[in-house]
Design a protein around this motif. Structure first.
Motif, PDB file in Angstrom:
ATOM      1  N   ARG A  10       2.209  12.763 -42.641  1.00 17.41           N
ATOM      2  CA  ARG A  10       2.244  14.118 -42.051  1.00 17.41           C
ATOM      3  C   ARG A  10       3.660  14.691 -41.939  1.00 17.41           C
ATOM      4  O   ARG A  10       3.863  15.895 -42.050  1.00 17.41           O
ATOM      5  CB  ARG A  10       1.564  14.119 -40.680  1.00 17.41           C
ATOM      6  CG  ARG A  10       2.205  13.178 -39.669  1.00 17.41           C
ATOM      7  CD  ARG A  10       1.327  12.975 -38.441  1.00 17.41           C
ATOM      8  NE  ARG A  10       1.999  12.098 -37.490  1.00 17.41           N
ATOM      9  CZ  ARG A  10       2.136  10.781 -37.628  1.00 17.41           C
ATOM     10  NH1 ARG A  10       1.610  10.170 -38.672  1.00 17.41           N
ATOM     11  NH2 ARG A  10       2.777  10.067 -36.723  1.00 17.41           N
ATOM     12  N   HIS A  11       4.642  13.828 -41.706  1.00 23.46           N
ATOM     13  CA  HIS A  11       6.019  14.351 -41.614  1.00 23.46           C
ATOM     14  C   HIS A  11       6.551  14.654 -43.018  1.00 23.46           C
ATOM     15  O   HIS A  11       6.298  13.907 -43.946  1.00 23.46           O
ATOM     16  CB  HIS A  11       6.940  13.338 -40.931  1.00 23.46           C
ATOM     17  CG  HIS A  11       6.738  13.279 -39.448  1.00 23.46           C
ATOM     18  ND1 HIS A  11       7.499  13.996 -38.564  1.00 23.46           N
ATOM     19  CD2 HIS A  11       5.841  12.586 -38.706  1.00 23.46           C
ATOM     20  CE1 HIS A  11       7.091  13.743 -37.324  1.00 23.46           C
ATOM     21  NE2 HIS A  11       6.085  12.891 -37.382  1.00 23.46           N
TER      22      HIS A  11
ATOM     23  N   ASN B 128       8.537  18.689 -33.218  1.00 31.68           N
ATOM     24  CA  ASN B 128       7.683  19.510 -32.365  1.00 31.68           C
ATOM     25  C   ASN B 128       8.419  20.591 -31.580  1.00 31.68           C
ATOM     26  O   ASN B 128       8.010  21.756 -31.615  1.00 31.68           O
ATOM     27  CB  ASN B 128       6.866  18.604 -31.440  1.00 31.68           C
ATOM     28  CG  ASN B 128       6.302  17.407 -32.191  1.00 31.68           C
ATOM     29  OD1 ASN B 128       6.998  16.411 -32.342  1.00 31.68           O
ATOM     30  ND2 ASN B 128       5.100  17.504 -32.700  1.00 31.68           N
TER      31      ASN B 128
ATOM     32  N   GLU C 244       9.068   8.785 -38.581  1.00 32.60           N
ATOM     33  CA  GLU C 244       7.759   8.144 -38.460  1.00 32.60           C
ATOM     34  C   GLU C 244       7.135   7.689 -39.776  1.00 32.60           C
ATOM     35  O   GLU C 244       5.978   7.305 -39.825  1.00 32.60           O
ATOM     36  CB  GLU C 244       6.805   9.046 -37.655  1.00 32.60           C
ATOM     37  CG  GLU C 244       7.494   9.494 -36.369  1.00 32.60           C
ATOM     38  CD  GLU C 244       6.575   9.990 -35.284  1.00 32.60           C
ATOM     39  OE1 GLU C 244       5.385   9.635 -35.301  1.00 32.60           O
ATOM     40  OE2 GLU C 244       7.072  10.705 -34.393  1.00 32.60           O
TER      41      GLU C 244
ATOM     42  N   TRP D 211       0.248  20.628 -36.997  1.00 30.25           N
ATOM     43  CA  TRP D 211       1.646  21.031 -37.192  1.00 30.25           C
ATOM     44  C   TRP D 211       2.138  20.739 -38.600  1.00 30.25           C
ATOM     45  O   TRP D 211       3.007  21.434 -39.129  1.00 30.25           O
ATOM     46  CB  TRP D 211       2.571  20.407 -36.145  1.00 30.25           C
ATOM     47  CG  TRP D 211       2.621  18.910 -36.120  1.00 30.25           C
ATOM     48  CD1 TRP D 211       1.999  18.081 -35.241  1.00 30.25           C
ATOM     49  CD2 TRP D 211       3.340  18.050 -37.020  1.00 30.25           C
ATOM     50  NE1 TRP D 211       2.274  16.772 -35.535  1.00 30.25           N
ATOM     51  CE2 TRP D 211       3.100  16.724 -36.615  1.00 30.25           C
ATOM     52  CE3 TRP D 211       4.161  18.278 -38.128  1.00 30.25           C
ATOM     53  CZ2 TRP D 211       3.631  15.612 -37.281  1.00 30.25           C
ATOM     54  CZ3 TRP D 211       4.700  17.177 -38.799  1.00 30.25           C
ATOM     55  CH2 TRP D 211       4.433  15.872 -38.371  1.00 30.25           C
TER      56      TRP D 211
ATOM     57  N   GLN E 179      -1.962  20.488 -29.393  1.00 33.86           N
ATOM     58  CA  GLN E 179      -0.495  20.625 -29.338  1.00 33.86           C
ATOM     59  C   GLN E 179      -0.184  22.054 -29.738  1.00 33.86           C
ATOM     60  O   GLN E 179      -0.733  22.559 -30.713  1.00 33.86           O
ATOM     61  CB  GLN E 179       0.172  19.669 -30.322  1.00 33.86           C
ATOM     62  CG  GLN E 179       0.369  18.269 -29.782  1.00 33.86           C
ATOM     63  CD  GLN E 179       0.929  17.303 -30.799  1.00 33.86           C
ATOM     64  OE1 GLN E 179       0.555  16.147 -30.806  1.00 33.86           O
ATOM     65  NE2 GLN E 179       1.807  17.776 -31.667  1.00 33.86           N
TER      66      GLN E 179
ATOM     67  N   HIS F 273       9.398  16.501 -27.992  1.00 32.96           N
ATOM     68  CA  HIS F 273       9.642  15.657 -29.164  1.00 32.96           C
ATOM     69  C   HIS F 273      10.623  16.398 -30.067  1.00 32.96           C
ATOM     70  O   HIS F 273      10.392  17.561 -30.413  1.00 32.96           O
ATOM     71  CB  HIS F 273       8.334  15.438 -29.931  1.00 32.96           C
ATOM     72  CG  HIS F 273       7.588  14.205 -29.546  1.00 32.96           C
ATOM     73  ND1 HIS F 273       7.188  13.951 -28.259  1.00 32.96           N
ATOM     74  CD2 HIS F 273       7.150  13.147 -30.297  1.00 32.96           C
ATOM     75  CE1 HIS F 273       6.539  12.789 -28.241  1.00 32.96           C
ATOM     76  NE2 HIS F 273       6.510  12.291 -29.453  1.00 32.96           N
TER      77      HIS F 273
HETATM   78  C1  FUC Z   1       5.312  13.307 -33.490  1.00 34.16           C
HETATM   79  C2  FUC Z   1       4.174  13.284 -34.508  1.00 34.16           C
HETATM   80  C3  FUC Z   1       2.837  13.079 -33.898  1.00 34.16           C
HETATM   81  C4  FUC Z   1       2.680  13.947 -32.686  1.00 34.16           C
HETATM   82  C5  FUC Z   1       3.800  13.707 -31.706  1.00 34.16           C
HETATM   83  C6  FUC Z   1       3.718  14.556 -30.491  1.00 34.16           C
HETATM   84  O1  FUC Z   1       5.673  12.046 -33.149  1.00 34.16           O
HETATM   85  O2  FUC Z   1       4.380  12.337 -35.487  1.00 34.16           O
HETATM   86  O3  FUC Z   1       1.859  13.417 -34.862  1.00 34.16           O
HETATM   87  O4  FUC Z   1       2.711  15.275 -33.075  1.00 34.16           O
HETATM   88  O5  FUC Z   1       5.009  13.990 -32.321  1.00 34.16           O
END
Ligand code: FUC
Length: 797
Positions: A612-613, A404, A531, A655, A697, A400
């Motif tokens: 979260r982002h 990530n 997101e 994360w 993760q 991702h």
């Molecule tokens: C992003 C995050 C999700 C998750 C995914 C693998 O899309 O918004 O929470 O970590 O990656």
């Protein structure tokens, strides 16, 4: 006289040996992970026992060791065990709608624009399969199956202990049955490309067991040349066979007897046994990725070479090679080396009591995991590193790009593991060809593009839904790593090699950006702020807009890095000048009426204020455009944004909280940085210290290591032709005494610091490249000047 000398020598040797501290950096437990509990069939459900297991890896081969006494389970991974195959997902009908969408957005018609984007800009076909792509072409990173070692001795046991030593990357299991003390030692060697398992006892002829290898699907076993072999083909997601794989197991025994059948390898009455396991697939690691690697010969040769060596020589080669990376950096907080079992540390943290040793362990565990999952020439660490126990790994265990994979590599440079960063650059370079096609087909634009997800098959199309899939900031964000690697290493050959890749991403944005007629500024779009959702003026919930702050910041960073690279390589032409002009015209980060950084170009209410982002703070970290020294007003606004996010429930995934450590640290809010760190430790740790999003993760493991480093040392501010090295910029009050060594600063410096009662008492900065430098401590510049290459600057209180 001679005798006295000899006596002194023996005395010295003996006293040194007796003072030798046992290794301090260990995960250890007094009970096994239960190998009799089956994994859950649901790909999204974590397995409690597996998450007690100890992960090992050499960058490509991975394993999770359960340490169960009667039946050992070693769950196997190989980094290229991917189902799926290359697929065509770009949408040739997309470009005709692009101008219309932009026009709607610029007119403020967000609902219509979001609908049209969703209808026309997404990928064709099944995309990632909604994150469940194991049976569609996108594919999924899958388990390689399991090695089971069924011991003949089923008696009760005592004195059980299992541990993972981070200093030699070896797992050990010890226990007593009857009057026999048993020991298992397991490591995965990078130099020899095999997993080595030594099974021994303190009495003779005690080793009797039967090995099997299984996989939840598509596996066959047979025996050949005294080896047990498991092989099979993975689904290509189109109804046929994709990659082929093979795992070979060989036993080298002292005494006893070995018998192989087509499904078992049995050892009886041996004194000691060394099991060797090699595994591979036919995935072609060099671009263009597909089939072609000679996995049959590779695995055969690895076993043939290793079986001629002793356990000791295999171990020594492994230890030496691993420790050369691991030993480069240290971090110490705890006063005494007495530690509790790791699951006790985790349980205490969950109850709100964090042992200082857990900070040290988490810092070094992230480094351990990076060395174990990402080596020069391998694939990069994916969402689970290289450890996955299922056929359907959550989110396909893919890459991702909307936080990530970047987070996986945040610790690479600063914690002195630059080489481990290299697989990410191979991946980025491999996206250029498919990404050029996507840029042309999807948008009729130059350069190359990728969106929020990619895989081993060169997937660069948008996702299945525009709400998350229209992440057009992705190429800019991943390319930031090119600039970072260069800033830390000064490696011009690397820069030269990656320059066309960087330029391709710049070319895309130069073609993609449009001028907003109202402001005259260049904006990116249609695009998401990863997101997140806003409430449009008509009350509808939308994700798509022009000029979201995240895109604007990442593109600014890309253009700035491109300028740096062009200057370093002495390239000055019409294109570099045009990029410089465009950089000046980008819509800049703005502060809203409530004093926070605006996430979108308009001041929209957020549908989820605790999202979260935190992508609109990219410029604080991992970017550097907003910082306390050069842009204090924006830094203040960023601080407000973080506090607001947290007070509305933000930082709730592993994360997300891990990211906040670094962001708060950059703003020198040490107590908030520590709060975010503590939150990861309290809420996201599994018994084996793997972090939960949830699901498991690995990003938060790496984000935590990077966050701790960011609390101790920063070097992102470049002023007056020098990097400013900030020592202990975000040291929390609770970390009274401590020291670190071997962390790296931009400009090519290696830094070590010691502090007592919260005050720095000693610092050393070694210049690796001879660049000018400035040193900052507690708001003051304590040194400005030049340091010759190889020289060390020393400071004492
Ligand atoms: C992003 C995050 C999700 C998750 C995914 C693998 O899309 O918004 O929470 O970590 O990656």
């Amino acid at each position: 006289m001679k005798n006295i000398q000899l006596f002194l020598l023996f005395f010295l040797l003996f006293s040194c040996a007796s003072q030798e501290q046992p290794s301090y950096l260990k995960l250890w437990y007094e009970s096994p992970a239960d190998a009799t509990v089956a994994d859950s069939p649901n790909g999204w459900q974590d397995d409690a026992e597996w998450l007690k297991g100890l992960p090992l890896g050499n960058g490509s081969l991975g394993a999770v060791v359960f340490g169960d006494v009667a039946m050992e389970r070693i769950q196997l991974n190989e980094e290229t065990m991917w189902s799926g195959s290359p697929q065509e997902c770009d949408n040739p009908d997309a470009p005709q709608y692009l101008d219309k969408i932009r026009q709607l957005l610029l007119e403020g018609k967000y609902k219509e624009a979001t609908e049209l984007t969703n209808r026309t800009q997404v990928c064709t076909g099944k995309g990632s399969g909604g994150g469940n792509g194991s049976t569609v072409p996108f594919g999924c990173f899958q388990t390689m199956g399991d090695l089971w070692i069924d011991f003949a001795n089923k008696e009760a046991y005592s004195d059980y202990r299992r541990e993972l030593n981070l200093e030699d990357a070896t797992a050990t299991v010890t226990y007593t049955q009857g009057d026999v003390h048993f020991k298992r030692e397991i490591f995965i060697s990078h130099p020899d490309q095999v997993m080595v398992i030594r099974l021994s006892a303190d009495k003779q002829q005690q080793m009797s067991f039967t090995c099997r290898m299984t996989r939840p699907e598509y596996f066959f076993t047979h025996t050949e040349d005294g080896q047990l072999i498991m092989s099979g083909a993975l689904s290509d997601g189109k109804g046929g066979d994709g990659l082929q794989y093979m795992a070979r197991l060989k036993a080298v025994t002292k005494g006893g007897e070995v018998i192989c059948t087509d499904s078992t390898l049995t050892v009886s009455g041996a004194d000691e046994v060394m099991l060797l396991l090699a595994a591979s697939t036919d995935y072609q690691l060099t671009y263009p990725h597909y089939k072609g690697r000679d996995y049959l010969s590779l695995t055969r040769e690895s076993i043939a070479k290793a079986e001629k060596k002793t356990f000791e020589s295999l171990y020594q080669a492994h230890q030496k090679e691993y420790a050369a990376y691991f030993d480069r950096a240290s971090f110490q907080l705890a006063e005494s080396p007495d530690t509790l079992a790791t699951d006790v540390l985790v349980a205490e943290a969950k109850a709100g009591k964090i042992n200082p040793h857990l900070y040290e362990l988490m810092f070094q565990y992230g480094r351990y995991l990076l060395i174990s999952s990402s080596r020069p020439g391998t694939m990069p660490a994916n969402l689970q590193g290289i450890w996955a126990n299922k056929l359907q790994t959550p989110w396909n265990g893919d890459y991702h790009t909307d936080v990530n994979i970047e987070m996986n590599y945040w610790p690479a440079e600063v914690t002195n593991l630059s080489e481990m960063h290299l697989p990410m650059f191979d991946l980025i370079a491999s996206l250029v060809a498919p990404g050029t096609k996507t840029a042309q087909t999807q948008y009729q634009k130059k350069g190359w593009v990728v969106h929020p997800i990619t895989n081993v098959w060169g997937y660069t199309s948008p996702g299945e839904s525009a709400s998350w899939g229209m992440h057009t900031g992705a190429p800019a964000w991943i390319c930031q790593h090119i600039g970072e690697h260069y800033r830390f290493t000064g490696d011009k050959d690397f820069l030269k090699k990656m320059y066309p890749v960087l330029k391709g991403a710049v070319e895309f944005y130069m073609d993609w950006l449009v001028t907003d007629p109202k402001t005259g500024k260049l904006v990116s779009g249609p695009a998401v702020s990863p997101e997140n959702t806003f409430v449009a003026p008509d009350g509808s919930q939308c994700q798509i807009s022009m000029g979201p702050t995240h895109d604007q910041q990442t593109i600014w960073q890309l253009f700035d890095d491109f300028e740096m690279a062009s200057e370093a390589l002495q390239i000055n032409d019409a294109f570099t000048q045009a990029v410089g002009d465009a950089k000046g015209k980008l819509l800049e980060t703005r502060i809203g009426s409530d004093g926070r950084i605006m996430e979108w170009a308009q001041e929209f209410p957020e549908a989820e204020p605790g999202h979260r982002h935190i992508s609109h703070l990219f410029a604080v970290h991992p970017g550097s455009q907003i910082n306390l020294l050069q842009t204090p007003e924006l830094a203040e606004a960023a601080s407000k944004s973080m506090d607001y996010r947290i007070s509305h429930g933000g930082g709730h995934t592993g994360w997300s909280s891990a990211w906040l450590i670094s962001q708060y640290a950059r703003l020198h809010r040490s107590e908030k940085a520590k709060e975010s760190l503590d939150k990861v430790l309290e809420k996201s740790l599994n018994p084996n210290l793997f972090t939960q999003c949830p699901p498991f993760q690995i990003d938060a493991n790496f984000g935590t290591t990077a966050g701790i480093a960011e609390m101790l040392l920063q070097s992102h501010v470049y002023e007056q032709d020098a990097y400013t090295i900030q020592l202990l910029p975000s040291l929390p009050a609770g970390w009274k005494n401590g020291k670190f060594s071997g962390l790296k600063a931009r400009g090519g410096f290696e830094v070590s610091v010691e502090w007592k009662d919260g005050v720095m008492v000693h610092a050393e900065i070694k210049s690796l490249l001879g660049n000018p430098f400035r040193v900052w401590y507690q708001g003051q510049y304590i040194e400005t000047g030049n340091l010759e290459k190889g020289k060390t600057w020393k400071w004492n209180s």
